[in-house]
Motif scaffolding. Structure first.
Motif, PDB file in Angstrom:
ATOM      1  N   LEU A   1      13.527 -19.385  29.518  1.00 38.36           N
ATOM      2  CA  LEU A   1      13.042 -20.083  28.317  1.00 38.36           C
ATOM      3  C   LEU A   1      12.089 -21.207  28.709  1.00 38.36           C
ATOM      4  O   LEU A   1      12.344 -21.958  29.643  1.00 38.36           O
ATOM      5  CB  LEU A   1      14.218 -20.693  27.553  1.00 38.36           C
ATOM      6  N   ASN A   2      10.998 -21.317  27.974  1.00 47.61           N
ATOM      7  CA  ASN A   2      10.140 -22.494  28.096  1.00 47.61           C
ATOM      8  C   ASN A   2      10.612 -23.484  27.056  1.00 47.61           C
ATOM      9  O   ASN A   2      10.570 -23.180  25.864  1.00 47.61           O
ATOM     10  CB  ASN A   2       8.687 -22.128  27.815  1.00 47.61           C
ATOM     11  N   PRO A   3      11.063 -24.655  27.482  1.00 46.59           N
ATOM     12  CA  PRO A   3      11.559 -25.612  26.500  1.00 46.59           C
ATOM     13  C   PRO A   3      10.460 -25.999  25.516  1.00 46.59           C
ATOM     14  O   PRO A   3       9.307 -26.129  25.902  1.00 46.59           O
ATOM     15  CB  PRO A   3      11.946 -26.824  27.354  1.00 46.59           C
TER      16      PRO A   3
ATOM     17  N   VAL B   1       2.123  -4.263  23.200  1.00 44.42           N
ATOM     18  CA  VAL B   1       2.322  -4.917  21.905  1.00 44.42           C
ATOM     19  C   VAL B   1       3.740  -5.461  21.878  1.00 44.42           C
ATOM     20  O   VAL B   1       4.702  -4.724  22.086  1.00 44.42           O
ATOM     21  CB  VAL B   1       2.108  -3.921  20.741  1.00 44.42           C
ATOM     22  N   SER B   2       3.841  -6.753  21.650  1.00 50.89           N
ATOM     23  CA  SER B   2       5.158  -7.387  21.603  1.00 50.89           C
ATOM     24  C   SER B   2       5.513  -7.694  20.154  1.00 50.89           C
ATOM     25  O   SER B   2       4.720  -8.274  19.424  1.00 50.89           O
ATOM     26  CB  SER B   2       5.113  -8.683  22.430  1.00 50.89           C
ATOM     27  N   THR B   3       6.691  -7.275  19.742  1.00 51.74           N
ATOM     28  CA  THR B   3       7.103  -7.511  18.356  1.00 51.74           C
ATOM     29  C   THR B   3       8.495  -8.116  18.281  1.00 51.74           C
ATOM     30  O   THR B   3       9.360  -7.846  19.113  1.00 51.74           O
ATOM     31  CB  THR B   3       7.093  -6.208  17.515  1.00 51.74           C
TER      32      THR B   3
ATOM     33  N   VAL C   1       9.974  -5.231  22.626  1.00 53.14           N
ATOM     34  CA  VAL C   1      10.700  -5.771  21.475  1.00 53.14           C
ATOM     35  C   VAL C   1      11.418  -7.046  21.912  1.00 53.14           C
ATOM     36  O   VAL C   1      12.169  -7.048  22.898  1.00 53.14           O
ATOM     37  CB  VAL C   1      11.710  -4.746  20.915  1.00 53.14           C
ATOM     38  N   SER C   2      11.166  -8.131  21.190  1.00 54.60           N
ATOM     39  CA  SER C   2      11.786  -9.412  21.528  1.00 54.60           C
ATOM     40  C   SER C   2      13.199  -9.451  20.978  1.00 54.60           C
ATOM     41  O   SER C   2      13.428  -9.837  19.845  1.00 54.60           O
ATOM     42  CB  SER C   2      10.948 -10.549  20.947  1.00 54.60           C
ATOM     43  N   LEU C   3      14.131  -9.028  21.797  1.00 55.63           N
ATOM     44  CA  LEU C   3      15.505  -8.853  21.325  1.00 55.63           C
ATOM     45  C   LEU C   3      16.281 -10.172  21.346  1.00 55.63           C
ATOM     46  O   LEU C   3      16.748 -10.643  20.331  1.00 55.63           O
ATOM     47  CB  LEU C   3      16.197  -7.789  22.179  1.00 55.63           C
ATOM     48  N   HIS C   4      16.452 -10.745  22.501  1.00 60.10           N
ATOM     49  CA  HIS C   4      17.082 -12.055  22.734  1.00 60.10           C
ATOM     50  C   HIS C   4      18.572 -12.146  22.432  1.00 60.10           C
ATOM     51  O   HIS C   4      19.278 -12.972  23.003  1.00 60.10           O
ATOM     52  CB  HIS C   4      16.339 -13.189  22.002  1.00 60.10           C
ATOM     53  N   LEU C   5      19.054 -11.325  21.515  1.00 60.18           N
ATOM     54  CA  LEU C   5      20.500 -11.247  21.245  1.00 60.18           C
ATOM     55  C   LEU C   5      20.805  -9.838  20.780  1.00 60.18           C
ATOM     56  O   LEU C   5      19.978  -9.217  20.101  1.00 60.18           O
ATOM     57  CB  LEU C   5      20.919 -12.252  20.165  1.00 60.18           C
TER      58      LEU C   5
HETATM   59  N1  SAH Z   1       5.774 -12.240  17.720  1.00 61.87           N
HETATM   60  C1  SAH Z   1       5.769 -11.398  18.871  1.00 61.87           C
HETATM   61  C2  SAH Z   1       4.779 -11.781  19.948  1.00 61.87           C
HETATM   62  C3  SAH Z   1       4.617 -13.238  20.305  1.00 61.87           C
HETATM   63  S1  SAH Z   1       5.869 -14.039  21.245  1.00 61.87           S
HETATM   64  C4  SAH Z   1       7.174 -11.318  19.446  1.00 61.87           C
HETATM   65  O1  SAH Z   1       8.062 -11.977  18.937  1.00 61.87           O
HETATM   66  O2  SAH Z   1       7.391 -10.544  20.363  1.00 61.87           O
HETATM   67  C5  SAH Z   1       5.866 -13.304  22.847  1.00 61.87           C
HETATM   68  C6  SAH Z   1       7.188 -13.444  23.566  1.00 61.87           C
HETATM   69  O3  SAH Z   1       7.434 -14.803  23.951  1.00 61.87           O
HETATM   70  C7  SAH Z   1       8.374 -13.027  22.701  1.00 61.87           C
HETATM   71  O4  SAH Z   1       9.259 -12.269  23.468  1.00 61.87           O
HETATM   72  C8  SAH Z   1       8.971 -14.359  22.340  1.00 61.87           C
HETATM   73  O5  SAH Z   1      10.303 -14.243  21.961  1.00 61.87           O
HETATM   74  C9  SAH Z   1       8.767 -15.141  23.615  1.00 61.87           C
HETATM   75  N2  SAH Z   1       8.874 -16.592  23.465  1.00 61.87           N
HETATM   76  C10 SAH Z   1       8.503 -17.348  22.419  1.00 61.87           C
HETATM   77  N3  SAH Z   1       8.779 -18.650  22.647  1.00 61.87           N
HETATM   78  C11 SAH Z   1       9.339 -18.713  23.864  1.00 61.87           C
HETATM   79  C12 SAH Z   1       9.847 -19.762  24.652  1.00 61.87           C
HETATM   80  N4  SAH Z   1       9.814 -21.019  24.236  1.00 61.87           N
HETATM   81  N5  SAH Z   1      10.351 -19.465  25.871  1.00 61.87           N
HETATM   82  C13 SAH Z   1      10.355 -18.187  26.306  1.00 61.87           C
HETATM   83  N6  SAH Z   1       9.900 -17.156  25.616  1.00 61.87           N
HETATM   84  C14 SAH Z   1       9.409 -17.405  24.396  1.00 61.87           C
END
Ligand code: SAH
Length: 344
Positions: A283-285, A184-186, A207-211
């Motif tokens: 990152l996917n643009p 589960v990704s949040t 957990v989608s941390l990113h920063l």
């Molecule tokens: N809402 C949940 C699950 C969906 S997104 C979440 O935020 O985790 C799944 C993962 O893809 C998350 O880590 C999200 O940050 C990442 N993601 C979303 N758009 C992206 C992008 N353009 N490039 C790379 N990763 C991305």
């Protein structure tokens, strides 16, 4: 009308009270173990199959289908009965077959780099709509067995909490999947993480941390203004303590935004005490966010900076990128709004 995956075993027992009890068992086996649609379950008598097909119509129709990575990745945009569009991805690896599913049409979290976040929220999916994605992917994966389910498609699974939990339970009890093969990704909905920790479901939490500083995360991941990093860390502690499962942090590397030495240091300081594994994702643009992914050398430097600080780290290969089919980019038509995706 509910689709065939909406009802639990108990609900079917009530709906089919006029039938012998073993019919419900045959139906559940057909739906969940053999990945059959009701009209294909040949152990059921024809009139019952017809009745089920009429009373429980399937929800998803293919709006778009794309094959990539030499046919190993299959990505669908599915249209729901009300016209909303969602995405589902099947990824075949050497050692596993994974489906990435959506829990909402669109998303309300508004993360700036995410295509789904840019498009906004349409609605929650139902249990049946989420499970039908799994079954359709499993059918496409045959003869290989679908082994893993990741809640990383459109939407925030913990914002559609009850549906997410019921889907996990159904995958476990009816499909016989180990919760360990479910991720589960949040985005970091702290109270929901704590609630999930108490469900007794040994899923993997990402957990989608990113920063890892509030000032910058407030901007990129707006939910941070509601549940900041300290609040999130408290929820992660509860997760660790209750589940004893390894937590992971997702980190999409964005050039100049979160890929410097300072960012690596902040991440290491945050992830270390929580003993979290870090997944780096290039990152996917996306059309609505004009910043590019980190170059290959930067990704490697970032990885080794974390490694040097004792953080368990992997770089995830993205799939579907070559055809603009990564992360929310296939469902161009969401909400009836048509968006044009420029090709690089
Ligand atoms: N809402 C949940 C699950 C969906 S997104 C979440 O935020 O985790 C799944 C993962 O893809 C998350 O880590 C999200 O940050 C990442 N993601 C979303 N758009 C992206 C992008 N353009 N490039 C790379 N990763 C991305």
């Amino acid at each position: 009308m509910p689709n065939p995956y909406e009802f639990s075993r108990e609900q079917f027992s009530e709906a089919l009270a006029d039938q012998p009890a073993f019919r419900v068992r045959q139906l559940m086996t057909g739906l969940y173990e053999h990945d059959l649609f009701p009209e294909e379950i040949s152990t059921l008598p024809a009139p019952l199959r017809t009745r089920l097909a009429n009373d429980f119509p399937l929800s998803l129709t293919i709006a778009n289908e794309v094959k990539t990575d030499d046919g190993e990745t299959l990505k669908w945009a599915f249209r729901l009965p009300d016209g909303a569009t969602i995405e589902t991805v099947l990824m075949r690896y050497r050692d596993r077959v994974t489906v990435c599913i959506s829990t909402q049409a669109g998303c309300a979290m508004a993360c700036s780099f995410c295509a789904t976040g840019q498009a906004g929220f349409t609605r929650h999916l139902t249990v049946g709509e989420v499970l039908e994605q799994v079954v359709r992917a499993a059918r496409a994966a045959a003869p290989r067995r679908l082994s893993n389910v990741v809640f990383m498609g459109m939407g925030e699974p913990l914002a559609n909490y009850d549906v997410t939990v019921e889907v996990i339970r159904r995958l476990h009890t009816e499909r016989g999947m180990s919760a360990r093969n479910i991720t589960v990704s949040t985005v970091g909905v702290a109270p929901a993480i704590e609630r999930l920790a108490h469900e007794g479901l040994p899923v993997t939490l990402a957990v989608s941390l990113h920063l890892a500083n509030d000032h910058e995360r407030d901007e990129l991941v707006p939910i941070n203004r509601r549940y900041n990093l300290e609040r999130l860390a408290a929820a992660c502690e509860v997760w660790n303590e209750k589940t004893k499962r390894r937590l992971s942090f997702e980190w999409s590397l964005i050039s100049g935004v979160n890929d410097t030495e300072r960012h690596a240091t902040e991440l290491a300081e945050y992830a270390g005490p929580l003993r979290a594994h870090v997944n780096l994702i290039p990152l996917n643009p996306t059309p609505g966010y004009l910043v590019v992914g980190s170059p290959r050398e930067r990704i490697e430097q970032f990885r080794s900076a974390l490694d040097d600080r004792g953080i368990n780290v992997t770089v995830r290969r993205t799939r579907g990128r070559s055809i603009d089919a990564a992360c929310g980019q296939l469902a161009h038509v969401t909400n009836g709004k048509r968006r044009t995706i420029p090709r690089r």
